[in-house]
Scaffold this motif. Structure first.
Motif, PDB file in Angstrom:
ATOM      1  N   GLU A  35     -10.474  -0.242   8.679  1.00  0.00           N
ATOM      2  CA  GLU A  35      -9.529   0.473   7.817  1.00  0.00           C
ATOM      3  C   GLU A  35      -8.906  -0.477   6.803  1.00  0.00           C
ATOM      4  OE1 GLU A  35      -7.748   3.569  11.124  1.00  0.00           O
ATOM      5  OE2 GLU A  35      -6.643   1.711  10.763  1.00  0.00           O
ATOM      6  N   ILE A  36      -8.306   0.118   5.754  1.00  0.00           N
ATOM      7  CA  ILE A  36      -7.351  -0.621   4.927  1.00  0.00           C
ATOM      8  C   ILE A  36      -5.999   0.069   5.084  1.00  0.00           C
ATOM      9  CG2 ILE A  36      -8.888  -1.730   3.264  1.00  0.00           C
ATOM     10  CD1 ILE A  36      -8.345   0.625   1.322  1.00  0.00           C
ATOM     11  N   ALA A  37      -4.933  -0.738   5.058  1.00  0.00           N
ATOM     12  CA  ALA A  37      -3.598  -0.210   5.308  1.00  0.00           C
ATOM     13  C   ALA A  37      -2.603  -0.769   4.304  1.00  0.00           C
ATOM     14  CB  ALA A  37      -3.145  -0.571   6.722  1.00  0.00           C
ATOM     15  N   ARG A  38      -1.618   0.066   3.976  1.00  0.00           N
ATOM     16  CA  ARG A  38      -0.507  -0.417   3.155  1.00  0.00           C
ATOM     17  C   ARG A  38       0.762   0.292   3.597  1.00  0.00           C
ATOM     18  NH1 ARG A  38       0.694  -0.272  -3.488  1.00  0.00           N
ATOM     19  NH2 ARG A  38       2.824  -1.021  -3.203  1.00  0.00           N
ATOM     20  N   ASP A  69       1.670   7.457   8.688  1.00  0.00           N
ATOM     21  CA  ASP A  69       2.702   7.170   9.683  1.00  0.00           C
ATOM     22  C   ASP A  69       4.049   7.143   8.954  1.00  0.00           C
ATOM     23  OD1 ASP A  69       3.210   5.871  12.541  1.00  0.00           O
ATOM     24  OD2 ASP A  69       4.389   4.752  11.088  1.00  0.00           O
ATOM     25  N   ILE A  70       4.914   8.066   9.316  1.00  0.00           N
ATOM     26  CA  ILE A  70       6.217   8.181   8.643  1.00  0.00           C
ATOM     27  C   ILE A  70       7.307   7.744   9.610  1.00  0.00           C
ATOM     28  CG2 ILE A  70       7.854   9.743   7.527  1.00  0.00           C
ATOM     29  CD1 ILE A  70       5.386  11.690   7.162  1.00  0.00           C
ATOM     30  N   LEU A  77       0.116   3.969   5.283  1.00  0.00           N
ATOM     31  CA  LEU A  77      -1.122   4.725   5.085  1.00  0.00           C
ATOM     32  C   LEU A  77      -2.289   3.889   5.571  1.00  0.00           C
ATOM     33  CD1 LEU A  77      -0.544   6.022   1.437  1.00  0.00           C
ATOM     34  CD2 LEU A  77       0.009   7.187   3.577  1.00  0.00           C
ATOM     35  N   ARG A  78      -3.234   4.530   6.217  1.00  0.00           N
ATOM     36  CA  ARG A  78      -4.466   3.862   6.643  1.00  0.00           C
ATOM     37  C   ARG A  78      -5.637   4.678   6.157  1.00  0.00           C
ATOM     38  NH1 ARG A  78      -0.933   2.945  10.643  1.00  0.00           N
ATOM     39  NH2 ARG A  78      -0.466   0.739  10.983  1.00  0.00           N
ATOM     40  N   LEU A  79      -6.584   3.997   5.547  1.00  0.00           N
ATOM     41  CA  LEU A  79      -7.749   4.675   4.991  1.00  0.00           C
ATOM     42  C   LEU A  79      -9.035   4.148   5.608  1.00  0.00           C
ATOM     43  CD1 LEU A  79      -6.769   4.764   1.221  1.00  0.00           C
ATOM     44  CD2 LEU A  79      -7.493   6.741   2.567  1.00  0.00           C
ATOM     45  N   SER A  80      -9.901   5.084   5.943  1.00  0.00           N
ATOM     46  CA  SER A  80     -11.222   4.764   6.466  1.00  0.00           C
ATOM     47  C   SER A  80     -12.053   6.029   6.296  1.00  0.00           C
ATOM     48  CB  SER A  80     -11.106   4.395   7.946  1.00  0.00           C
ATOM     49  OG  SER A  80     -12.343   3.916   8.429  1.00  0.00           O
TER      50      SER A  80
END
Ligand code: H2B
Length: 102
Positions: A35-38, A69-70, A77-80
């Motif tokens: 994943e990428i996360a910010r 995730d709030i 945010l995590r994207l995959s």
């Protein structure tokens, strides 16, 4: 009505050797395995939720959905690409669009 052109497009995982180049385009995102996360911090919960709604609209348009995730005024945010089992161009394209919101 015709679906957006990216629908049903088979996405291939970006080869390991090419990932650094993609990550350089989204320097505020961190690679976490597949994943990428910010993380984004806002002034308050209202602004955080406003951001989440804008991300949701982008995600629907792209038919690509981040894990969200709030926690009060912090949003991670995590994207995959689940269907590809890893990172594809879709993840980096959406990350760039999200970066333009802030
Ligand atoms: N989002 C993400 N992050 N990965 C996917 O593989 C994915 C998605 N697949 N959103 C989409 C929806 C798929 O389920 C629909 C049917 O196109």
């Amino acid at each position: 009505m015709r679906p957006p052109p990216n629908l049903n497009t088979a996405m291939e995982r970006i080869p390991e050797a090419e990932l650094a180049g993609y990550l350089a385009r989204v320097p505020q995102w961190t690679r976490e395995g597949i994943e990428i996360a910010r993380a984004f911090t806002f002034r308050n919960f209202r602004e955080a939720m406003g951001f989440v709604v804008q991300v949701a609209l982008l995600a629907e348009r792209a038919d690509h959905h981040p894990d969200i995730d709030i926690r009060y005024k912090q949003v991670t945010l995590r994207l995959s690409t689940h269907s590809a089992g890893g990172l594809t161009e879709k993840d980096f394209a959406l990350a760039q669009q999200i970066d333009q919101l802030v």
